[in-house]
Design a protein around this motif. Structure first.
Motif, short mmCIF file in Angstrom:
data_model
loop_
_atom_site.label_atom_id
_atom_site.label_comp_id
_atom_site.label_asym_id
_atom_site.label_seq_id
_atom_site.Cartn_x
_atom_site.Cartn_y
_atom_site.Cartn_z
N ALA A 1 52.73 48.16 37.84
CA ALA A 1 51.67 48.21 36.84
C ALA A 1 52.22 47.94 35.44
CB ALA A 1 50.93 49.55 36.89
N LEU A 2 51.30 47.98 34.47
CA LEU A 2 51.59 47.57 33.10
C LEU A 2 51.64 48.80 32.20
CD1 LEU A 2 51.95 44.87 31.55
CD2 LEU A 2 49.50 44.95 31.03
N THR A 3 52.53 48.76 31.20
CA THR A 3 52.65 49.83 30.20
C THR A 3 52.86 49.20 28.83
OG1 THR A 3 55.06 50.02 30.45
CG2 THR A 3 53.69 51.40 31.89
N TYR A 4 52.78 50.05 27.80
CA TYR A 4 53.02 49.57 26.44
C TYR A 4 54.43 48.99 26.31
CZ TYR A 4 48.83 51.25 24.00
OH TYR A 4 47.57 51.43 23.53
N LEU A 5 55.40 49.67 26.90
CA LEU A 5 56.78 49.22 26.78
C LEU A 5 56.97 47.85 27.43
CD1 LEU A 5 59.68 49.80 25.92
CD2 LEU A 5 60.02 50.99 28.09
N ALA B 1 42.99 48.58 26.24
CA ALA B 1 42.05 48.00 27.20
C ALA B 1 42.74 46.99 28.10
CB ALA B 1 40.90 47.33 26.44
N LEU B 2 43.68 46.23 27.55
CA LEU B 2 44.41 45.24 28.35
C LEU B 2 45.19 45.93 29.48
CD1 LEU B 2 45.37 42.27 28.69
CD2 LEU B 2 47.24 42.83 27.14
N ILE B 3 45.90 47.01 29.13
CA ILE B 3 46.68 47.74 30.14
C ILE B 3 45.76 48.37 31.17
CG2 ILE B 3 48.22 49.70 30.47
CD1 ILE B 3 49.36 49.10 27.68
N ALA B 4 44.69 49.01 30.70
CA ALA B 4 43.80 49.70 31.63
C ALA B 4 43.13 48.72 32.59
CB ALA B 4 42.74 50.47 30.83
N ASN B 5 42.64 47.60 32.10
CA ASN B 5 41.98 46.62 32.97
C ASN B 5 42.95 46.04 33.99
OD1 ASN B 5 39.30 46.68 31.94
ND2 ASN B 5 39.97 45.53 30.16
N TYR B 6 44.17 45.73 33.54
CA TYR B 6 45.15 45.17 34.47
C TYR B 6 45.50 46.18 35.56
CZ TYR B 6 49.39 43.02 36.29
OH TYR B 6 50.33 42.47 37.12
N ASN B 7 45.79 47.42 35.17
CA ASN B 7 46.20 48.42 36.15
C ASN B 7 45.08 48.75 37.13
OD1 ASN B 7 48.59 48.42 34.79
ND2 ASN B 7 48.41 50.48 33.97
N PRO C 1 36.02 51.62 29.65
CA PRO C 1 35.37 50.69 30.59
C PRO C 1 36.14 50.53 31.89
CG PRO C 1 35.37 49.79 28.35
CD PRO C 1 36.26 51.00 28.33
N ALA C 2 37.46 50.45 31.82
CA ALA C 2 38.24 50.29 33.05
C ALA C 2 38.13 51.54 33.92
CB ALA C 2 39.70 50.01 32.70
N LEU C 3 38.18 52.72 33.32
CA LEU C 3 38.04 53.95 34.10
C LEU C 3 36.66 54.06 34.74
CD1 LEU C 3 39.86 56.62 31.90
CD2 LEU C 3 40.48 55.90 34.21
N ASP C 4 35.64 53.57 34.05
CA ASP C 4 34.29 53.59 34.62
C ASP C 4 34.24 52.73 35.89
OD1 ASP C 4 33.58 55.19 32.55
OD2 ASP C 4 32.52 53.65 31.42
N ARG C 5 34.84 51.54 35.83
CA ARG C 5 34.86 50.69 37.02
C ARG C 5 35.65 51.34 38.15
NH1 ARG C 5 37.54 46.43 36.88
NH2 ARG C 5 38.62 46.53 34.87
N PHE C 6 36.73 52.02 37.80
CA PHE C 6 37.56 52.66 38.81
C PHE C 6 36.80 53.81 39.49
CE2 PHE C 6 40.68 56.02 39.84
CZ PHE C 6 41.38 55.34 40.83
N LEU D 1 45.92 49.96 44.07
CA LEU D 1 45.73 50.06 45.52
C LEU D 1 44.28 50.33 45.86
CD1 LEU D 1 46.94 50.29 48.41
CD2 LEU D 1 47.34 52.72 47.91
N GLU D 2 43.61 51.13 45.05
CA GLU D 2 42.22 51.50 45.33
C GLU D 2 41.28 50.31 45.20
OE1 GLU D 2 44.47 55.05 43.93
OE2 GLU D 2 44.21 52.98 43.25
N MET D 3 41.60 49.34 44.30
CA MET D 3 40.70 48.21 44.07
C MET D 3 41.03 47.01 44.95
SD MET D 3 38.66 49.34 41.67
CE MET D 3 37.93 47.96 40.80
N THR D 4 42.29 46.83 45.29
CA THR D 4 42.71 45.62 46.02
C THR D 4 43.21 45.91 47.42
OG1 THR D 4 44.98 45.75 45.16
CG2 THR D 4 43.35 44.55 43.84
#
Length: 512
Positions: free
Chosen positions: A347-351, A404-410, A438-443, A415-418
């Motif tokens: 997954a993606l992080t700020y670092l 938002a970029l990190i949340a949407n990518y993750n 928004p990403a958490l809502d979709r999740f 595993l739950e989405m794909t």
């Protein structure tokens, strides 16, 4: 005449600083940061212009405020450490330019900016101490009388006008009746006094922009003519001589070619890795060390091929340098591919986003090194090109909603989405703030639609998501917290309506 005295310009700066501190207290103390940061920066810039009226005589003076306004626009999009850093840097350059203390050349401007920011926190204290020395030298009594004389008439007439307004206007009279001096004294807190002092030190540096005095002393101490170097052979001539550099480039190119071939085989070509080694592990072990390698290579090239040196004029050495730097650029691109593979698994992080940006800057810097050698440019040109690239990158990043970029990518690669990859780290997404809503809502909607009632995040997250939104909406009721990014998020939440998560249905029992 001393630099610090009771001149009208100095008194104007003191008055402007006091008003700016009062405005900072109203906008920031105990309040959320939002559009108020942009408003305060605009007011501070206006105060800087008022302190240097002579600069308005320049026919192209309008270009400076226009450039400043463009640099402050990221604060309207979102208040973040990056947008605030960009605003502080541009405000400092703006103040130094109006004061006529800004040198030409991007590299020189960057050096002045660094010195200004280092000295800025101590500028007010230093000016205050110098003013105290002036007061002792000229006589404290005369200084105090002058200070009283300056403010006696404005304060006296101001009090008279205020009394007349209070008698003529019942609203003003009501406001005056509400003033309780004892209550005001009780409201003064130690934390608030510290905030006032910090704000005063901050705004004073822009109202009276100066560079540290030791810079001018160093320039005066430097000899006017360069000292003639001895023609005898030194250790530096041996270590960085033509023969040593030629041998080093041959060895370095051979080593880098091996690394490049391995990456081409396993990362680009997709060859099978040895047993027990995954692509993620292969990618993770090399992503960051290879960047350090590229930086060391860049440092070697700059040290070995100094402008107008014997090595820089040798055609063979130049070709080997071109080959080696090109391999370094491929190495950086390979590092980005390694990191992309690792992000695809973990997954993606700020670092990791910062690492992508940093790798791109390193690749650009290596390309500039080749351009400097090929075009016989100076080291100042190289520094200016890198600083310009860095400034443009940071400015562009101020507009990107990384949360938002990190949340949407993750979420999209969880595993739950794909059905593959790693489970979503919902707690990390929640720490990203409102940008992840928004990403958490979709999740959560996906969890509910797939009847994942046994998921470890299912029982806690819907309620936590509602609480976070309630807290954020309460904060947004304060106009100081407004930003364009938050406004767009509010529109999304209003359009979506109340958060409703589908409840998972129990599997039906077969009829007997």
């Amino acid at each position: 005449m001393t630099a610090i005295s009771l001149t009208p310009s100095y008194c104007r700066r003191v008055g402007a600083a006091v008003l700016l501190v009062a405005l900072a207290d109203f906008l920031f103390y105990g309040q959320p940061a939002g559009i108020t940061v942009f408003l305060f920066a605009i007011v501070l810039a206006a105060a800087v212009i008022a302190m240097h009226p002579a600069a308005l005589s320049d026919g192209r003076v309008w270009l400076r405020p226009l450039a400043l306004f463009a640099a402050l626009l990221p604060l309207v999009e979102n208040v973040s450490p990056l947008s605030v850093l960009v605003a502080i840097a541009v405000l400092a350059v703006f103040a130094l330019s109006l004061a006529g203390r800004l040198r030409t050349g991007l590299a020189r401007i960057a050096g002045q900016l660094g010195l200004f920011l280092l000295a800025a926190p101590f500028r007010f204290a230093r000016d205050f101490l110098r003013w105290r020395k002036v007061a002792r030298r000229l006589g404290r009594r005369r200084i105090r009388l002058a200070a009283i004389a300056v403010w006696a008439m404005p304060l006296t007439l101001g009090a008279v006008f205020l009394a007349l307004f209070g008698a003529a206007n019942p609203i003003i009279e009501h406001w005056l009746s509400l003033i309780d001096l004892y209550a005001l004294l009780e409201r003064i807190e130690v934390e608030r006094l510290i905030f006032w002092l910090l704000a005063l030190a901050g705004v004073w540096a822009f109202l009276r922009p100066r560079l540290p005095r030791f810079v001018s002393r160093i320039r005066q101490a430097m000899p006017a003519t360069p000292v003639a170097r001895s023609k005898s052979t030194t250790a530096e001539d041996i270590i960085f001589g033509k023969a040593a550099i030629l041998r080093a480039l041959v060895v370095f190119n051979a080593l880098f070619s091996v690394q490049t071939a391995l990456d081409a085989t396993y990362l680009w070509g997709g060859a099978a890795l040895p047993d027990g080694l995954t692509y993620a592990a292969y990618a993770h072990r090399g992503a960051y060390p290879l960047i350090v390698t590229a930086l060391l290579a860049a440092g070697f090239v700059l040290a070995a091929l100094r402008p107008n040196s014997e090595t820089s004029r040798d055609p063979l050495i130049r070709r080997l340098v071109y080959l080696w730097v090109a391999q370094n650029i491929v190495l950086v691109i390979s590092s980005m591919l390694r990191l992309d593979l690792y992000v695809g698994v973990y997954a993606l992080t700020y670092l990791r986003i910062a690492a992508f940006i940093w790798m791109g800057l390193v690749a650009a810097g290596l390309a500039f090194i080749i351009a400097r050698i090929a075009l016989t440019k100076s080291s100042e040109w190289l520094l200016s090109a890198n600083l310009l690239t860095l400034s443009a990158t940071l400015y562009a990043c101020s507009y990107i909603n990384f949360a938002a970029l990190i949340a949407n990518y993750n979420v999209d690669h969880s595993l739950e989405m794909t059905g593959q990859g790693v489970p979503l780290d919902g707690w990390y997404l929640r720490d990203l703030g409102p940008g992840a809503f928004p990403a958490l809502d979709r999740f959560l909607a996906q969890l509910g639609s797939t009847a994942a009632s046994g998921h470890p995040l299912w029982h806690d997250f819907p309620d936590l998501r509602r609480q976070d939104e309630i807290h954020w909406r309460a904060e947004q009721k304060n106009w100081r917290a407004w930003s364009f990014r938050d406004w767009r998020l509010a529109r999304y939440l209003d359009k979506r309506g109340p958060l409703v998560v589908p409840q998972p249905t129990e599997p039906s029992m077969p009829d007997r």
